[in-house]
Write a protein that holds these residues in place. Structure first.
Motif, PDB file in Angstrom:
ATOM      1  N   LEU A  26      -8.058  17.607 -31.516  1.00 38.45           N
ATOM      2  CA  LEU A  26      -8.281  17.293 -32.870  1.00 38.45           C
ATOM      3  C   LEU A  26      -7.296  17.827 -34.050  1.00 38.45           C
ATOM      4  O   LEU A  26      -6.848  17.688 -35.426  1.00 38.45           O
ATOM      5  CB  LEU A  26      -9.070  16.515 -33.182  1.00 38.45           C
ATOM      6  N   LEU A  27      -8.374  19.300 -34.268  1.00 34.98           N
ATOM      7  CA  LEU A  27      -8.166  20.708 -35.405  1.00 34.98           C
ATOM      8  C   LEU A  27      -6.701  20.445 -35.034  1.00 34.98           C
ATOM      9  O   LEU A  27      -6.118  20.748 -36.095  1.00 34.98           O
ATOM     10  CB  LEU A  27      -8.887  21.645 -34.349  1.00 34.98           C
ATOM     11  N   LEU A  28      -5.525  20.304 -33.499  1.00 36.51           N
ATOM     12  CA  LEU A  28      -4.258  20.425 -33.557  1.00 36.51           C
ATOM     13  C   LEU A  28      -3.928  19.995 -34.869  1.00 36.51           C
ATOM     14  O   LEU A  28      -2.413  19.856 -35.822  1.00 36.51           O
ATOM     15  CB  LEU A  28      -3.442  20.717 -32.019  1.00 36.51           C
ATOM     16  N   ALA A  29      -4.571  18.122 -34.362  1.00 34.43           N
ATOM     17  CA  ALA A  29      -3.464  17.081 -35.451  1.00 34.43           C
ATOM     18  C   ALA A  29      -3.608  17.551 -36.637  1.00 34.43           C
ATOM     19  O   ALA A  29      -3.095  17.492 -37.369  1.00 34.43           O
ATOM     20  CB  ALA A  29      -3.933  15.702 -34.821  1.00 34.43           C
ATOM     21  N   ILE A  30      -4.826  17.763 -36.986  1.00 34.24           N
ATOM     22  CA  ILE A  30      -4.788  17.749 -38.539  1.00 34.24           C
ATOM     23  C   ILE A  30      -4.265  19.046 -38.539  1.00 34.24           C
ATOM     24  O   ILE A  30      -3.515  18.839 -40.090  1.00 34.24           O
ATOM     25  CB  ILE A  30      -6.529  18.584 -39.184  1.00 34.24           C
ATOM     26  N   LEU A  31      -4.155  20.656 -38.766  1.00 33.41           N
ATOM     27  CA  LEU A  31      -2.697  21.291 -38.876  1.00 33.41           C
ATOM     28  C   LEU A  31      -1.736  20.805 -39.509  1.00 33.41           C
ATOM     29  O   LEU A  31      -1.252  21.041 -40.232  1.00 33.41           O
ATOM     30  CB  LEU A  31      -3.773  22.829 -37.866  1.00 33.41           C
ATOM     31  N   VAL A  32      -1.311  19.779 -37.809  1.00 35.86           N
ATOM     32  CA  VAL A  32       0.056  19.676 -38.321  1.00 35.86           C
ATOM     33  C   VAL A  32       0.354  18.536 -39.460  1.00 35.86           C
ATOM     34  O   VAL A  32       0.903  18.938 -40.417  1.00 35.86           O
ATOM     35  CB  VAL A  32       0.613  18.804 -37.244  1.00 35.86           C
ATOM     36  N   ILE A  33      -0.194  17.768 -39.455  1.00 29.55           N
ATOM     37  CA  ILE A  33      -0.230  16.190 -40.901  1.00 29.55           C
ATOM     38  C   ILE A  33      -0.435  17.227 -41.903  1.00 29.55           C
ATOM     39  O   ILE A  33      -0.041  17.383 -42.704  1.00 29.55           O
ATOM     40  CB  ILE A  33      -1.421  15.782 -40.427  1.00 29.55           C
ATOM     41  N   ALA A  34      -1.591  18.283 -42.093  1.00 28.65           N
ATOM     42  CA  ALA A  34      -1.611  19.157 -43.227  1.00 28.65           C
ATOM     43  C   ALA A  34      -0.673  19.942 -43.939  1.00 28.65           C
ATOM     44  O   ALA A  34       0.543  20.155 -44.574  1.00 28.65           O
ATOM     45  CB  ALA A  34      -3.050  20.220 -43.516  1.00 28.65           C
ATOM     46  N   ALA A  35       0.265  21.222 -42.681  1.00 27.56           N
ATOM     47  CA  ALA A  35       1.492  21.363 -42.553  1.00 27.56           C
ATOM     48  C   ALA A  35       2.967  20.239 -43.305  1.00 27.56           C
ATOM     49  O   ALA A  35       3.782  21.197 -43.666  1.00 27.56           O
ATOM     50  CB  ALA A  35       1.664  22.097 -41.407  1.00 27.56           C
ATOM     51  N   GLY A  36       3.053  19.279 -42.146  1.00 24.75           N
ATOM     52  CA  GLY A  36       3.806  18.795 -42.771  1.00 24.75           C
ATOM     53  C   GLY A  36       3.362  17.454 -44.414  1.00 24.75           C
ATOM     54  O   GLY A  36       4.867  18.479 -45.520  1.00 24.75           O
ATOM     55  N   PHE A  37       2.865  18.074 -44.734  1.00 24.77           N
ATOM     56  CA  PHE A  37       2.532  17.646 -46.219  1.00 24.77           C
ATOM     57  C   PHE A  37       2.933  18.906 -47.420  1.00 24.77           C
ATOM     58  O   PHE A  37       3.373  18.386 -47.959  1.00 24.77           O
ATOM     59  CB  PHE A  37       0.876  16.615 -46.632  1.00 24.77           C
TER      60      PHE A  37
END
Length: 457
Positions: A99-110
């Motif tokens: 879950l942490l990895l997913a949130i970080l990836v989404i934030a980086a994409g944004f």
């Protein structure tokens, strides 16, 4: 998982673990294939845009999900040591970590997606397809990483057929969603290449929910009680996953990212070159599923044998796996030499694109042979929990040697885009040689340790 005593029993156990993994990986690769193929049939710009999107997403999804593969050697060794009561704790920690990895990836994409694409100076249509493909895909990032954690647990138990069935069910759903969203069928909007990103996101959710239900209710998993007891986030658990998983994830990232980097560098060429390169890489990636599957099977088998204190059996499995991968890669080379034109015709109807795909596929023969050596060796080393050296070796081979060689050949010679492929071949060959040397060192150390323990007893 069963203890084996003869070579014939080991071959049988290897096949039982490997074949479902191979079907699973080919099916997962087929999803990317259909994304690329169906987008390509819609139009060259959509193929190129999807290619850029896939090239940005693949290193991230394979590298970061590679961290979660740490669950496999951890659980395999726990089972080999008969410590099954500790398994559920690590599975829950992996889910929290996913879950942490997913949130970080989404934030980086944004934050970074628009600047990256703008900096590539793409044609407007290609730029838009790449941006909205990844935007649609972002809705499936959380379930993707969640499934990566659950699948690593499922496979570690030797239940690779379960992973296979989940993936097989999801493939026709993915193809159907591609069909209706790319081409605008049955009242759905016609999204072109962007539709393949939306279809993939939906498929990730289906796969994750299916795996969640099976792990919670499936008979083979009942004794582990993964969701029977709630485990909150544990710093020690995350540290263990990170210690083993981070080098694994980055080793995978360095290999996949170098291919992505080449694709991004290809953006300086025309749309036909980008499309042909991506089609050839897509087919080569499908072939890569063979050594990758063997790699995953060897992590399970070697981890189990090392956990049980049987290094000789672990070494036997490594020889079986590496030998199988090399033999199959040579067979694939023959296929590409004889029927390369037929393979190219799968991806495009444009004669210019087909001709260029054929040229790229000739180069693909050489680096997929190196992959057949290097990738299974990484699986063996993960089974030993020897992960840090592979991290450094892959970085040096692919990024310090392979990519610079490719760049120099592409820019300073007449080879053009083919220079990048020669660079890939060089980096992968160096990686295969150095990883083979590392495996010899590790196995020698375990043989010496086993000999000393035998003398003490």
């Amino acid at each position: 998982m069963k203890t084996t005593f003869t070579t014939a029993e080991k071959w049988k156990q290897f096949a039982i673990i490997l074949l479902p993994i191979l079907v699973t990986q080919i099916t997962l690769s087929a999803m990317t294939f259909f994304d690329t193929n169906m987008s390509g049939l819609y139009g060259p710009a959509d193929l190129a845009g999807t290619a850029i999107g896939v090239s940005l997403w693949n290193p991230i999804q394979t590298g970061l999900s590679g961290i979660l593969i740490a669950v496999t050697p951890i659980v395999s060794q726990l089972i080999g040591k008969q410590q099954k009561n500790r398994v559920s704790f690590y599975v829950m920690q992996a889910l929290w970590f996913s879950l942490l990895l997913a949130i970080l990836v989404i934030a980086a994409g944004f934050l970074f997606l628009k600047p990256i694409l703008t900096g590539m100076s793409l044609e407007p249509r290609v730029h838009n397809v790449a941006f909205y493909y990844l935007t649609a895909l972002a809705f499936g990032i959380i379930p993707f990483f969640g499934y990566a954690a659950l699948r690593s647990f499922i496979d570690a138990l030797g239940q690779t057929r379960i992973s296979m069935m989940i993936t097989l069910i999801s493939l026709p759903i993915n193809v159907l969603l591609n069909y209706v969203l790319i081409y605008g069928k049955w009242g759905f909007p016609e999204l072109g290449g962007v539709g393949s990103g939306a279809a993939t996101a939906c498929t990730y959710w289906i796969v994750f929910i299916t795996a969640l239900v099976i792990v919670h209710r499936g008979g083979a998993f009942a004794e582990y009680g993964v969701f029977r007891k709630f485990h909150s986030i544990s710093g020690a658990g995350w540290l263990e996953l990170a210690r083993i998983g981070t080098p694994m994830g980055f080793a995978i990232f360095f290999e996949t990212a170098v291919f992505a980097a080449v694709t991004l560098l290809m953006s300086s060429f025309n749309t036909v070159t980008i499309a042909a390169h991506q089609a050839a890489i897509n087919f080569a990636s499908t072939l890569y599923m063979i050594p990758l599957s063997i790699c995953m099977a060897l992590t399970i088998l070697v981890g189990y044998e090392i956990g049980a204190g049987r290094p000789k059996d672990a070494a036997s499995y490594s020889r079986i796996g590496i030998g199988t991968a090399v033999s199959l890669s040579l067979a694939a080379a023959v296929v590409l030499l004889l029927w390369g034109d037929k393979v190219a015709g799968i991806y495009s109807h444009d004669p210019e694109v087909i001709a260029m795909i054929q040229q790229f596929l000739i180069y693909a023969i050489f680096f997929q042979i190196s992959d057949a050596i290097a990738t299974p060796i990484q699986g063996v080393l993960r089974g030993y929990k020897d992960v840090n050296p592979a991290f450094f070796l892959t970085f040096i081979s692919y990024w310090i040697i392979g990519l610079p060689v490719g760049y120099m050949l592409a820019i300073w010679t007449d080879l053009g885009p083919y220079g990048y492929w020669i660079g890939l071949i060089t980096g992968l060959a160096v990686g295969a040689a150095t990883l083979l040397l590392r495996l010899w060192v590790v196995q020698r150390r375990f043989r010496s340790r086993d000999r000393v323990q035998g003398l003490n007893h």
